[in-house]
Design a protein around this motif. Structure first.
Motif, PDB file in Angstrom:
ATOM      1  N   ILE A   1      66.094  50.750  -4.284  1.00  0.00           N
ATOM      2  CA  ILE A   1      65.934  51.842  -4.756  1.00  0.00           C
ATOM      3  C   ILE A   1      66.529  52.928  -4.849  1.00  0.00           C
TER       4      ILE A   1
ATOM      5  N   GLN B   1      71.355  60.226  -2.890  1.00  0.00           N
ATOM      6  CA  GLN B   1      70.696  60.646  -1.521  1.00  0.00           C
ATOM      7  C   GLN B   1      71.746  60.216  -0.428  1.00  0.00           C
ATOM      8  N   ALA B   2      72.322  58.706  -0.702  1.00  0.00           N
ATOM      9  CA  ALA B   2      73.219  58.796  -0.134  1.00  0.00           C
ATOM     10  C   ALA B   2      75.106  59.618   0.492  1.00  0.00           C
TER      11      ALA B   2
ATOM     12  N   ASN C   1      69.000  50.566  -0.223  1.00  0.00           N
ATOM     13  CA  ASN C   1      67.462  51.234  -0.032  1.00  0.00           C
ATOM     14  C   ASN C   1      66.599  49.982  -0.717  1.00  0.00           C
TER      15      ASN C   1
ATOM     16  N   GLY D   1      74.603  55.000  -2.689  1.00  0.00           N
ATOM     17  CA  GLY D   1      73.646  53.748  -2.644  1.00  0.00           C
ATOM     18  C   GLY D   1      73.784  52.482  -3.664  1.00  0.00           C
ATOM     19  N   ASP D   2      72.512  51.687  -3.798  1.00  0.00           N
ATOM     20  CA  ASP D   2      72.402  50.990  -4.028  1.00  0.00           C
ATOM     21  C   ASP D   2      72.847  51.129  -6.339  1.00  0.00           C
ATOM     22  N   GLY D   3      72.421  52.169  -5.902  1.00  0.00           N
ATOM     23  CA  GLY D   3      72.347  52.027  -7.486  1.00  0.00           C
ATOM     24  C   GLY D   3      73.728  52.554  -7.874  1.00  0.00           C
ATOM     25  N   ASP D   4      74.674  53.149  -7.148  1.00  0.00           N
ATOM     26  CA  ASP D   4      75.486  53.891  -7.201  1.00  0.00           C
ATOM     27  C   ASP D   4      76.981  52.922  -7.330  1.00  0.00           C
TER      28      ASP D   4
ATOM     29  N   GLY E   1      66.859  56.566  -5.199  1.00  0.00           N
ATOM     30  CA  GLY E   1      65.561  57.924  -3.934  1.00  0.00           C
ATOM     31  C   GLY E   1      66.597  59.149  -5.255  1.00  0.00           C
ATOM     32  N   LEU E   2      67.204  59.404  -5.488  1.00  0.00           N
ATOM     33  CA  LEU E   2      66.813  61.145  -5.681  1.00  0.00           C
ATOM     34  C   LEU E   2      66.322  60.815  -7.555  1.00  0.00           C
ATOM     35  N   THR E   3      66.173  60.233  -7.602  1.00  0.00           N
ATOM     36  CA  THR E   3      66.004  60.041  -9.191  1.00  0.00           C
ATOM     37  C   THR E   3      64.348  59.997  -9.371  1.00  0.00           C
TER      38      THR E   3
HETATM   39  C1  LIG Z   1      76.138  59.427 -14.765  1.00  0.00           C
HETATM   40  C2  LIG Z   1      74.740  59.595 -14.297  1.00  0.00           C
HETATM   41  N1  LIG Z   1      73.899  58.942 -14.474  1.00  0.00           N
HETATM   42  C3  LIG Z   1      72.652  58.900 -14.487  1.00  0.00           C
HETATM   43  C4  LIG Z   1      72.595  60.210 -13.085  1.00  0.00           C
HETATM   44  C5  LIG Z   1      71.382  60.265 -12.632  1.00  0.00           C
HETATM   45  N2  LIG Z   1      71.246  59.535 -10.565  1.00  0.00           N
HETATM   46  C6  LIG Z   1      71.647  60.167  -9.566  1.00  0.00           C
HETATM   47  S1  LIG Z   1      71.547  59.811  -8.306  1.00  0.00           S
HETATM   48  C7  LIG Z   1      71.233  57.966  -9.239  1.00  0.00           C
HETATM   49  C8  LIG Z   1      70.596  56.685  -8.716  1.00  0.00           C
HETATM   50  C9  LIG Z   1      70.515  57.203  -7.233  1.00  0.00           C
HETATM   51  O1  LIG Z   1      70.489  55.704  -6.602  1.00  0.00           O
HETATM   52  P1  LIG Z   1      71.276  54.973  -5.322  1.00  0.00           P
HETATM   53  O2  LIG Z   1      73.002  55.066  -6.136  1.00  0.00           O
HETATM   54  O3  LIG Z   1      70.729  53.913  -5.096  1.00  0.00           O
HETATM   55  O4  LIG Z   1      70.856  56.294  -3.746  1.00  0.00           O
HETATM   56  P2  LIG Z   1      69.952  56.833  -3.176  1.00  0.00           P
HETATM   57  O5  LIG Z   1      69.428  58.009  -4.041  1.00  0.00           O
HETATM   58  O6  LIG Z   1      68.706  55.617  -2.893  1.00  0.00           O
HETATM   59  O7  LIG Z   1      70.311  56.915  -1.952  1.00  0.00           O
HETATM   60  C10 LIG Z   1      71.172  57.924 -10.797  1.00  0.00           C
HETATM   61  C11 LIG Z   1      71.100  57.207 -11.889  1.00  0.00           C
HETATM   62  C12 LIG Z   1      74.140  61.219 -12.418  1.00  0.00           C
HETATM   63  N3  LIG Z   1      74.335  61.231 -11.668  1.00  0.00           N
HETATM   64  N4  LIG Z   1      75.118  60.971 -13.418  1.00  0.00           N
END
Ligand SMILES: Cc1ncc(C[n+]2csc(CCOP(=O)(O)OP(=O)(O)O)c2C)c(N)n1
Ligand code: SF4
Lengths: 291, 570
Positions: A127, A55-56, A125, A96-99, A129-131
């Motif tokens: 967490i 989302q970020a 955040n 994002g933090d996952g990213d 978000g997008l997934t």
């Molecule tokens: C290679 C790959 N693995 C998994 C995904 C699925 N995916 C999309 S966004 C995301 C996590 C996002 O979390 P974050 O980075 O914290 O961002 P937020 O949405 O919270 O802003 C994942 C696992 C993807 N797009 N590409």
């Protein structure tokens, strides 16, 4: 100087349909960014945002600067190369933090070593978000999610401690709920010569019911009289857990990736304007003729 | 008494770290400067010390450019070399060297000439001079220009002090004298003619040709993670980074390498990554991003046998399917596979224009054999290379993915013009913003995977035909096997056979189909399943009649191809 953040609002049809949930912290971060750009006197065509996935990472579509919405976790290497190819641009990597901490963790570590003159903004955040709400590397211990129904037991990632430990060039944390302070931190990060990492706490109103606006206000405090040039002090602050310190933890001035590159030792022209050095190739071939 | 006419294949063998490379370099340079055509290729083990590595040097009256299996003269620097090359030697093979380096059982099977290399080097001062003595012996056999040999050693060892230089020269002269004596005593007879014009030729390797071609094509950014056999290109470019004022960065992994290259192109630089199969496998996600975002990129993929880590230092053409299918989703790409050193230079330079023009990944496929081969080439024609830049200025309301007839949207970059450039790896509208619109999604898929591909196809290069276009038999090959097939066909000297070589591997033009009509098609490739034959079938409906495949990690030799073809033709 134009002091109207409106110049950073895109008029493109696709950018009107904002995919963030109402009340999400991402809106606040966008306002902070626009304000910081305006106060720095930047023009839209001088700034590039490279984002990952999440989302970020949708930021480039909702703000009027150059953008490249890339792959999950890969914004940093791409941003590094953009800056190295054209040091005249102001380059921001965003995600994002996952990213940035999970899929892109390795790139973050090595970007700290490489020290390109870019700004890395992490929308933290705590967490995904997008997934739809899985735990991220910064999700707090014990938090239950649909994919961690037993509660998170992995030690949360501490980006600030990591960055200070690796002697990063600029390390800060803010909470997007504090607008003025966040604008100042982002401005400093952009102006800092070298890699600037800013962990931006922000609530995800849809999937993180624990770390809310109120939670962040109650569990953070601004560091006062902190000397960001003191690494040991920075590290002590970095490992504080509750309340979380906000502000600039650490600054370390060292040469940037672009500065050290032989490409710019004598010539500052961006790479896209350059032509091949044919004479030099001929010289090498001539050496291969003679020996 | 063995006599070698026109073309001599010399093989030096020793342990890694024993310095055969020094002999190889000395000899090829000195022999070339003496007017001989030379060719060299090495085979080596994936280890830093020990084992057996060999180098083949062909010295010839004509321009030879291919690997032969036969060994005319063998110099073993240690025991174990003869068993290692057992299948390549015969009674005609002259083994020059010391008894202690030749296993007894082989003494009968070869022509052994005792040359006290160690004794001489020790007399000169140390066993360190062994290499130079050996180089001297060979130079002597060919009556090479002794002045050139001296000068070369002076250059090569100049940095190590006058004493080392003098000792090396002394070692070389003693070897040289001995070599000449062997000729005078008619222990070995060599008749290879010299050609004055060869002295001005350029001695270039596949690795250097790729690196220099990239520079000629305007490459100014290289990101890589080391992996044999692709690393040489990065080493060469890093060492010249300062002279060319380019960015060369060794990054944390291949994922970062290719993403950096994408970022560099996005900002208008001309970037390349150099890698091998395992590294390329990691890059496939970003290849897909390049496809979706229409981000140009150039990849040098130097193949080695797989799967996985396979045989790190050996050769194969096993990654064509990987290159063809790398990345998820459907999008075009261009695959090139130079057949010669010259072509490695020109095609690599051209790759940058193609990437810029069509905004697709351009993959240059070489292999260990090509990158590690070198020979003398007359010259590089710089007028054949044009750096064509296709970047446009971003104007207000710029649309990165503007829909056009030919599927190519004018590409602007940040920093040139005041318009805003938005690129995107998600499906997007013309501006680059995310879309999930049904109609637009379909149009954008077609833009990339159909219209753009058709545009590229139209300008694709034709394969090179050698021989009679009406010949009954048509041999096909791609990439590094060009010279070895060509030389085999020359040797066979049969009228009714022609050779079609593909260095533009994908996409293929429709009109190529006619070239196969009514012919017996013999496919030659260095892999297990005939991947290029599969491609021909899929793209053009062409069925090959015979496949000659090799997949033991070693390059095809002229003899092997001759024998295999004889089998097919009889
Ligand atoms: C290679 C790959 N693995 C998994 C995904 C699925 N995916 C999309 S966004 C995301 C996590 C996002 O979390 P974050 O980075 O914290 O961002 P937020 O949405 O919270 O802003 C994942 C696992 C993807 N797009 N590409
Ligand atoms: S899912 Fe969470 S982070 Fe994403 S937009 Fe909604 S509130 Fe914001």
């Amino acid at each position: 100087m134009n002091l109207d953040p409106k110049i950073f609002e895109p008029k493109r049809p696709g950018s009107q349909d904002v995919a963030w949930c109402p009340g999400c912290g991402n809106f606040g971060i966008r306002n902070i960014l626009k304000r910081a750009f305006v106060e720095l006197g930047l023009n839209p065509w001088e700034v590039v945002i490279i984002s990952g996935i999440g989302q970020a990472a949708k930021m480039p579509h909702y703000i009027n600067v150059h953008g490249y919405h890339t792959l999950h976790g890969r914004a940093i290497p791409i941003a590094t190369a953009v800056k190295a190819s054209n040091p005249e641009l102001t380059v921001i990597a965003e995600g994002g933090d996952g990213d940035m901490y999970a899929e892109g963790g390795n790139h973050l570590i090595h970007a700290i070593r490489r020290n390109p003159n870019i700004t890395v903004l992490i929308h933290d955040n705590q967490i995904y978000g997008l997934t739809k709400g899985q735990a991220s590397p910064t999700t707090m211990l014990g938090m239950k999610t649909p994919t961690q129904p037993w509660g998170v037991f992995e030690e949360p990632f501490n980006p600030i401690a990591l960055a200070v430990a690796l002697n990063a060039s600029f390390v800060a944390r803010t909470f997007m709920g504090y607008f003025k302070e966040s604008v100042e931190i982002i401005k400093e990060a952009i102006q800092h010569k070298g890699l600037a990492i800013v962990d931006i706490l922000h609530p995800c109103v849809s999937f993180n019911k624990l770390n809310t606006y109120t939670w962040y206000r109650e569990h953070t405090y601004w560091m006062k009289d902190h000397d960001p040039y003191d690494r040991e002090e920075a590290f002590k602050r970095a490992i504080e857990k509750d309340p979380l310190p906000l502000g600039i933890f650490y600054i370390n001035k060292r040469p940037t990736f672009e500065e050290m590159s032989p490409a710019y030792k004598k010539d500052k022209t961006p790479l896209w304007k350059r032509v091949p050095k044919v004479e030099e190739i001929k010289r090498i071939l001539d050496l291969k003729r003679r020996f | 008494m063995p006599k070698f006419i026109k073309d001599v294949s010399i093989v030096l063998g020793g342990a890694a770290g024993q310095g055969i490379q020094t002999v190889e370099e000395t000899l090829t340079r000195v022999l070339k400067l003496s007017g001989y055509n030379v060719y060299a290729n090495k085979e080596y083990m994936s280890r830093v010390r020990g084992g057996v590595n060999t180098t083949e040097i062909r010295v010839s009256s004509e321009k030879v450019r291919a690997f032969v299996r036969r060994i005319d003269i063998l110099i073993p620097f240690k025991r174990g070399v003869l068993p290692w090359v057992e299948k390549r030697i015969s009674k005609n093979t002259v083994v020059l060297g010391e008894k202690e380096n030749v296993e007894e059982e082989f003494l009968e099977n070869v022509t052994f000439i005792e040359v006290p290399l160690s004794k001489i080097s020790k007399e000169v001062g140390s066993s360190l001079y062994l290499n130079t003595v050996a180089a001297g012996v060979i130079a002597g056999l060919f009556h090479a220009d002794i002045k050139v040999l001296e000068e070369y050693l002076r250059k090569r060892f100049g940095g190590k002090g006058e004493e080392i230089v003098e000792k090396n020269i002394e070692a070389a002269i003693r070897g040289y004298t001995l070599g000449r004596k062997l000729c005078e005593e008619k222990k070995v007879e060599i008749e290879v003619s010299k050609d004055e014009s060869v002295k001005d030729d350029i001695l270039l390797s596949g690795t250097e040709a790729i690196a220099l071609g990239a520079l000629a094509g305007g490459m100014n950014f290289l990101s890589f993670y080391p992996m044999s056999p692709s690393t040489g290109v990065a080493v060469f470019l890093a060492q010249h980074a300062e002279d060319f004022e380019i960015i060369v960065e060794q990054v944390e992994d291949e994922i970062s390498a290719i993403n950096m290259a994408l970022g560099a192109w996005f900002a208008g630089a001309r970037a390349m990554v150099t890698t091998s199969g395992g590294g390329f496998a990691l890059m496939t996600e970003a290849i897909s991003l390049a496809g979706m975002a229409e981000n140009p990129v150039v990849v040098h993929l130097a193949q080695r046998p797989g799967p996985a880590t396979g045989l790190p230092t050996r050769t194969m053409q096993g990654d064509l399917n990987l290159a063809l299918h790398a990345g998820h989703g459907e999008f075009p790409r261009i695959i090139l596979a130079p057949g010669t050193i010259e072509e490695a230079f020109y095609l690599t330079a051209e790759a940058f224009n193609l990437a810029d023009k069509y905004q697709v990944p351009v993959i240059i496929m070489t292999d260990e054999y090509l990158v590690d081969t070198y020979y003398n080439i007359p010259d590089i024609e710089f007028d054949r290379i044009k750096v064509e830049k296709y970047v446009v200025e971003a104007e207000e309301d710029y649309k990165r993915y503007k829909l056009t007839e030919d599927g190519i949207s004018p590409r602007a970059i940040p920093g040139y013009g005041k318009g805003i450039v938005v690129a995107n790896g998600n499906e997007h509208d013309e501006y680059g913003d995310i879309t999930e619109d049904e109609e637009l999604s379909r149009i954008m898929q077609e833009k990339r995977a159909i219209r753009k591909l058709e545009t590229i196809k139209k300008s694709a290069k034709l394969p090179k035909l050698i021989g009679d276009e009406n010949a009954r038999y048509l041999v096909i090959g791609w990439g590094s096997t060009f010279h070895v097939i060509r030389e085999a066909l020359e040797q066979l000297n049969i009228d009714d056979i022609a050779f079609l070589h593909f260095s533009w591997v994908y996409p293929l033009r429709e009109d190529i189909r006619e070239m196969f009509d009514g012919r017996v098609i013999i496919d030659i490739e260095s892999n297990v399943t005939g991947q290029f034959a599969q491609l021909l079938k899929r793209e053009l409906g062409v069925e090959v009649d015979y496949k000659i495949l090799k997949y033991d990690g070693r390059p095809f030799s002229v003899e092997e191809i001759c024998n295999a073809l004889k089998g097919v033709l009889k």
